[in-house]
Write an enzyme that holds these catalytic residues in place. Structure first.
Site, PDB file in Angstrom:
ATOM      1  N   LYS A  98       0.877  -1.180   0.000  1.00 40.20           N
ATOM      2  CA  LYS A  98       0.000   0.000   0.000  1.00 40.20           C
ATOM      3  C   LYS A  98       0.907   1.220   0.000  1.00 40.20           C
ATOM      4  CE  LYS A  98      -4.313  -1.681   1.760  1.00 40.20           C
ATOM      5  NZ  LYS A  98      -3.943  -3.084   1.554  1.00 40.20           N
ATOM      6  N   ASP A 132      -1.432  -2.170  -4.256  1.00 44.08           N
ATOM      7  CA  ASP A 132      -2.862  -2.211  -3.917  1.00 44.08           C
ATOM      8  C   ASP A 132      -3.494  -0.859  -4.245  1.00 44.08           C
ATOM      9  OD1 ASP A 132      -2.642  -4.748  -2.864  1.00 44.08           O
ATOM     10  OD2 ASP A 132      -2.821  -4.149  -0.762  1.00 44.08           O
ATOM     11  N   MET A 133      -4.797  -0.860  -4.499  1.00 47.32           N
ATOM     12  CA  MET A 133      -5.480   0.423  -4.695  1.00 47.32           C
ATOM     13  C   MET A 133      -6.156   0.804  -3.387  1.00 47.32           C
ATOM     14  SD  MET A 133      -5.873   2.968  -6.500  1.00 47.32           S
ATOM     15  CE  MET A 133      -5.138   2.421  -8.034  1.00 47.32           C
ATOM     16  N   GLN A 161     -10.485  -0.727  -9.436  1.00 47.20           N
ATOM     17  CA  GLN A 161     -11.715  -1.010  -8.657  1.00 47.20           C
ATOM     18  C   GLN A 161     -12.952  -0.702  -9.510  1.00 47.20           C
ATOM     19  OE1 GLN A 161     -10.363   2.066  -6.180  1.00 47.20           O
ATOM     20  NE2 GLN A 161      -9.969   0.794  -4.387  1.00 47.20           N
ATOM     21  N   ARG A 182      -4.874  -6.491 -11.153  1.00 48.00           N
ATOM     22  CA  ARG A 182      -5.842  -7.182 -10.296  1.00 48.00           C
ATOM     23  C   ARG A 182      -7.142  -6.371 -10.382  1.00 48.00           C
ATOM     24  NH1 ARG A 182      -4.446  -6.320  -4.389  1.00 48.00           N
ATOM     25  NH2 ARG A 182      -2.743  -7.761  -4.754  1.00 48.00           N
ATOM     26  N   LYS A 185     -13.814  -5.219  -6.856  1.00 46.75           N
ATOM     27  CA  LYS A 185     -14.982  -4.326  -6.780  1.00 46.75           C
ATOM     28  C   LYS A 185     -14.627  -3.023  -6.071  1.00 46.75           C
ATOM     29  CE  LYS A 185     -18.328  -8.081  -6.833  1.00 46.75           C
ATOM     30  NZ  LYS A 185     -19.421  -8.780  -6.151  1.00 46.75           N
ATOM     31  N   GLY A 186     -13.779  -3.107  -5.023  1.00 46.81           N
ATOM     32  CA  GLY A 186     -13.416  -1.897  -4.271  1.00 46.81           C
ATOM     33  C   GLY A 186     -13.896  -2.002  -2.844  1.00 46.81           C
ATOM     34  N   ALA A 187     -13.043  -1.603  -1.884  1.00 43.55           N
ATOM     35  CA  ALA A 187     -13.320  -1.899  -0.479  1.00 43.55           C
ATOM     36  C   ALA A 187     -13.516  -0.666   0.405  1.00 43.55           C
ATOM     37  CB  ALA A 187     -12.159  -2.730   0.086  1.00 43.55           C
ATOM     38  N   HIS A 225     -14.637 -12.990  -4.257  1.00 45.27           N
ATOM     39  CA  HIS A 225     -15.193 -14.207  -3.646  1.00 45.27           C
ATOM     40  C   HIS A 225     -16.571 -14.498  -4.206  1.00 45.27           C
ATOM     41  CE1 HIS A 225     -12.627 -12.116  -0.607  1.00 45.27           C
ATOM     42  NE2 HIS A 225     -11.972 -13.236  -0.807  1.00 45.27           N
ATOM     43  N   ARG A 287     -13.136  -6.046   6.024  1.00 36.76           N
ATOM     44  CA  ARG A 287     -13.694  -7.399   5.792  1.00 36.76           C
ATOM     45  C   ARG A 287     -15.045  -7.528   6.490  1.00 36.76           C
ATOM     46  NH1 ARG A 287      -9.567  -6.676   3.293  1.00 36.76           N
ATOM     47  NH2 ARG A 287     -11.204  -5.920   1.963  1.00 36.76           N
TER      48      ARG A 287
HETATM   49  C1  FAD Z   1      -7.062 -10.858  -3.442  1.00 33.07           C
HETATM   50  C2  FAD Z   1      -7.834  -9.602  -3.194  1.00 33.07           C
HETATM   51  C3  FAD Z   1      -7.179  -8.388  -3.230  1.00 33.07           C
HETATM   52  C4  FAD Z   1      -7.887  -7.206  -3.051  1.00 33.07           C
HETATM   53  N1  FAD Z   1      -7.249  -5.987  -3.175  1.00 33.07           N
HETATM   54  C5  FAD Z   1      -7.964  -4.841  -3.067  1.00 33.07           C
HETATM   55  C6  FAD Z   1      -7.371  -3.569  -3.290  1.00 33.07           C
HETATM   56  O1  FAD Z   1      -6.173  -3.444  -3.600  1.00 33.07           O
HETATM   57  N2  FAD Z   1      -8.147  -2.467  -3.154  1.00 33.07           N
HETATM   58  C7  FAD Z   1      -9.487  -2.553  -2.840  1.00 33.07           C
HETATM   59  O2  FAD Z   1     -10.153  -1.513  -2.745  1.00 33.07           O
HETATM   60  N3  FAD Z   1     -10.062  -3.746  -2.608  1.00 33.07           N
HETATM   61  C8  FAD Z   1      -9.345  -4.885  -2.715  1.00 33.07           C
HETATM   62  N4  FAD Z   1      -9.965  -6.088  -2.487  1.00 33.07           N
HETATM   63  C9  FAD Z   1     -11.333  -6.121  -1.902  1.00 33.07           C
HETATM   64  C10 FAD Z   1     -12.409  -6.034  -2.967  1.00 33.07           C
HETATM   65  O3  FAD Z   1     -12.416  -4.738  -3.524  1.00 33.07           O
HETATM   66  C11 FAD Z   1     -13.796  -6.306  -2.366  1.00 33.07           C
HETATM   67  O4  FAD Z   1     -14.064  -5.352  -1.376  1.00 33.07           O
HETATM   68  C12 FAD Z   1     -13.938  -7.680  -1.749  1.00 33.07           C
HETATM   69  O5  FAD Z   1     -13.274  -8.674  -2.471  1.00 33.07           O
HETATM   70  C13 FAD Z   1     -15.434  -8.048  -1.650  1.00 33.07           C
HETATM   71  O6  FAD Z   1     -16.001  -8.160  -2.921  1.00 33.07           O
HETATM   72  P1  FAD Z   1     -16.231  -9.591  -3.638  1.00 33.07           P
HETATM   73  O7  FAD Z   1     -16.033  -9.373  -5.097  1.00 33.07           O
HETATM   74  O8  FAD Z   1     -15.328 -10.591  -3.022  1.00 33.07           O
HETATM   75  O9  FAD Z   1     -17.706 -10.024  -3.388  1.00 33.07           O
HETATM   76  P2  FAD Z   1     -18.915  -9.362  -2.571  1.00 33.07           P
HETATM   77  O10 FAD Z   1     -19.581  -8.347  -3.441  1.00 33.07           O
HETATM   78  O11 FAD Z   1     -18.465  -8.942  -1.204  1.00 33.07           O
HETATM   79  O12 FAD Z   1     -19.828 -10.606  -2.392  1.00 33.07           O
HETATM   80  C14 FAD Z   1     -20.625 -11.068  -3.473  1.00 33.07           C
HETATM   81  C15 FAD Z   1     -21.291 -12.359  -3.102  1.00 33.07           C
HETATM   82  O13 FAD Z   1     -20.295 -13.381  -2.983  1.00 33.07           O
HETATM   83  C16 FAD Z   1     -20.656 -14.267  -1.950  1.00 33.07           C
HETATM   84  N5  FAD Z   1     -19.609 -14.264  -0.917  1.00 33.07           N
HETATM   85  C17 FAD Z   1     -18.670 -13.321  -0.708  1.00 33.07           C
HETATM   86  N6  FAD Z   1     -17.858 -13.685   0.298  1.00 33.07           N
HETATM   87  C18 FAD Z   1     -18.307 -14.881   0.727  1.00 33.07           C
HETATM   88  C19 FAD Z   1     -17.889 -15.794   1.737  1.00 33.07           C
HETATM   89  N7  FAD Z   1     -16.821 -15.556   2.497  1.00 33.07           N
HETATM   90  N8  FAD Z   1     -18.586 -16.924   1.910  1.00 33.07           N
HETATM   91  C20 FAD Z   1     -19.661 -17.201   1.139  1.00 33.07           C
HETATM   92  N9  FAD Z   1     -20.090 -16.389   0.156  1.00 33.07           N
HETATM   93  C21 FAD Z   1     -19.435 -15.245  -0.028  1.00 33.07           C
HETATM   94  C22 FAD Z   1     -21.991 -13.806  -1.396  1.00 33.07           C
HETATM   95  O14 FAD Z   1     -23.011 -14.449  -2.090  1.00 33.07           O
HETATM   96  C23 FAD Z   1     -21.985 -12.328  -1.749  1.00 33.07           C
HETATM   97  O15 FAD Z   1     -23.258 -11.787  -1.829  1.00 33.07           O
HETATM   98  C24 FAD Z   1      -9.277  -7.269  -2.737  1.00 33.07           C
HETATM   99  C25 FAD Z   1      -9.934  -8.494  -2.721  1.00 33.07           C
HETATM  100  C26 FAD Z   1      -9.242  -9.646  -2.958  1.00 33.07           C
HETATM  101  C27 FAD Z   1      -9.995 -10.941  -2.958  1.00 33.07           C
END
Ligand code: FAD
Length: 305
Positions: A98, A132-133, A161, A182, A185-187, A225, A287
């Site tokens: 970061k 990372d973003m 993102q 990578r 969606k964005g966190a 995920h 998270r």
């Molecule tokens: C490897 C990695 C690196 C990342 N790096 C960054 C970064 O640099 N900057 C940034 O802003 N964000 C980062 N993120 C976070 C990302 O932006 C999202 O906030 C985060 O991944 C949640 O979005 P999602 O796409 O996983 O699904 P979500 O939109 O959270 O979930 C969608 C659906 O998936 C299912 N689901 C999700 N998690 C689970 C679970 N644990 N168990 C069962 N079902 C589940 C559910 O049905 C849920 O409704 C990163 C994520 C990953 C995985």
């Protein structure tokens, strides 16, 4: 209700007093279930095990929003040591950084100096470094730094993102660098002025970015995920005969273990993002914001004594 809890945990993620308390109470929250330990040495057995199971890894030394040069330099030293350890133990791992932990909020020159140290050391051992973003107010600065460094280093990637309106244009702008990206969606907590307020639009935009980047022929890490995103990617690569070595899936350590293994069994490359370090509070709260069930053990732990 979901939107309220998301806003609540994202608000807490910026709370400095809770951050200090969390550092003291650490494992009481169960943070060790989603974090690889407080020091890189604790993460080594985990990375070794993940590699043996067939996963690749990217490690992230936790920490962000540093405003002291000395602390930023400590982060650089930690990154350099983790690179040495990855090489020394022959681990299959990249590193993620970061830029706010390396001094982004202090000066661009400082971050560039720090990133040059990290990238040149990583290059000696063939290790890729992904930037990372972070939140949208830093997106432009982060991408500018990426572009400067990419002209000199091959072993660098960054993140786009899908919740940001600007991301489609950013992808076009980065195309000339044949970037390793990578896609997520964005966190962070973002306003409707810069980010799609509705989840289905964020999801649609992620699919759009995945398709565009893959069809542009650049290496794509789909970090999600969400099975809908994973299934979409699998259908797309099959339809366009894109080989498995042109993309990978990435997931966070401790999330959706079964899905991670299933993808591996199907022959896809899966990289686990493994954070480590004492500064776990902001990561942990983001998270919780995404899916409280992901870390429900933390809430149970809080009330268990
Ligand atoms: C490897 C990695 C690196 C990342 N790096 C960054 C970064 O640099 N900057 C940034 O802003 N964000 C980062 N993120 C976070 C990302 O932006 C999202 O906030 C985060 O991944 C949640 O979005 P999602 O796409 O996983 O699904 P979500 O939109 O959270 O979930 C969608 C659906 O998936 C299912 N689901 C999700 N998690 C689970 C679970 N644990 N168990 C069962 N079902 C589940 C559910 O049905 C849920 O409704 C990163 C994520 C990953 C995985």
């Amino acid at each position: 209700m979901e939107a309220i809890s998301k806003r609540f945990f994202l608000y807490l993620s910026n709370n400095k007093s809770l951050d200090r308390m969390a550092k003291r109470w650490g494992s009481k929250f169960g943070a060790d279930r989603i974090i690889g330990g407080e020091a890189f040495s604790h993460a080594i057995p985990l990375i070794t095990q993940l590699n043996q199971e067939g996963f690749q890894v990217t490690v992230d030394h936790l920490g962000e929003y540093v405003n002291s040069v000395d602390v930023a330099r400590e982060h650089v030293q930690e990154c350099l040591q983790s690179i040495s350890a990855i090489a020394g133990h022959q681990l299959d791992s990249e590193i993620s950084v970061k830029l706010t932990s390396l001094g982004l909020d202090i000066s661009q020159d400082l971050v560039l100096e720090h990133m040059e140290l990290i990238l040149s050391k990583a290059k000696e051992s063939g290790i890729t470094v992904t930037i990372d973003m972070e939140d949208s107010s830093r997106c432009h600065a982060i991408l500018e730094i990426y572009k400067i460094l990419r002209q000199k280093y091959e072993n660098i990637g960054t993140v786009i993102q899908s919740y940001l309106y600007r991301s489609d244009k950013d992808l076009d702008d980065l195309d000339q660098f044949a970037p390793y990206l990578r896609l997520v969606k964005g966190a962070y907590k973002e306003s409707g002025k810069v980010a799609f307020p509705e989840k289905h639009l964020v999801d649609e935009n992620l699919k759009h970015l995945i398709k565009k980047h893959l069809l542009n022929g650049h290496y794509t890490a789909v970090a999600s995920h969400d099975e809908a995103m994973i299934d979409y990617t699998i259908d797309l690569v099959k339809e366009h005969n894109i080989p498995n070595d042109r993309f990978e899936f990435q997931m966070l350590y401790g999330m959706r273990n079964q899905l991670q293994s299933d993808l591996l069994k199907k022959g896809y490359k899966v990289r686990i993002y493994l954070p480590y370090g004492e500064d776990w509070y902001g990561y942990f709260m983001r998270r919780l914001a995404e899916r409280p069930a992901n870390v429900s053990f933390a809430l149970k732990g809080l009330f268990s004594k």
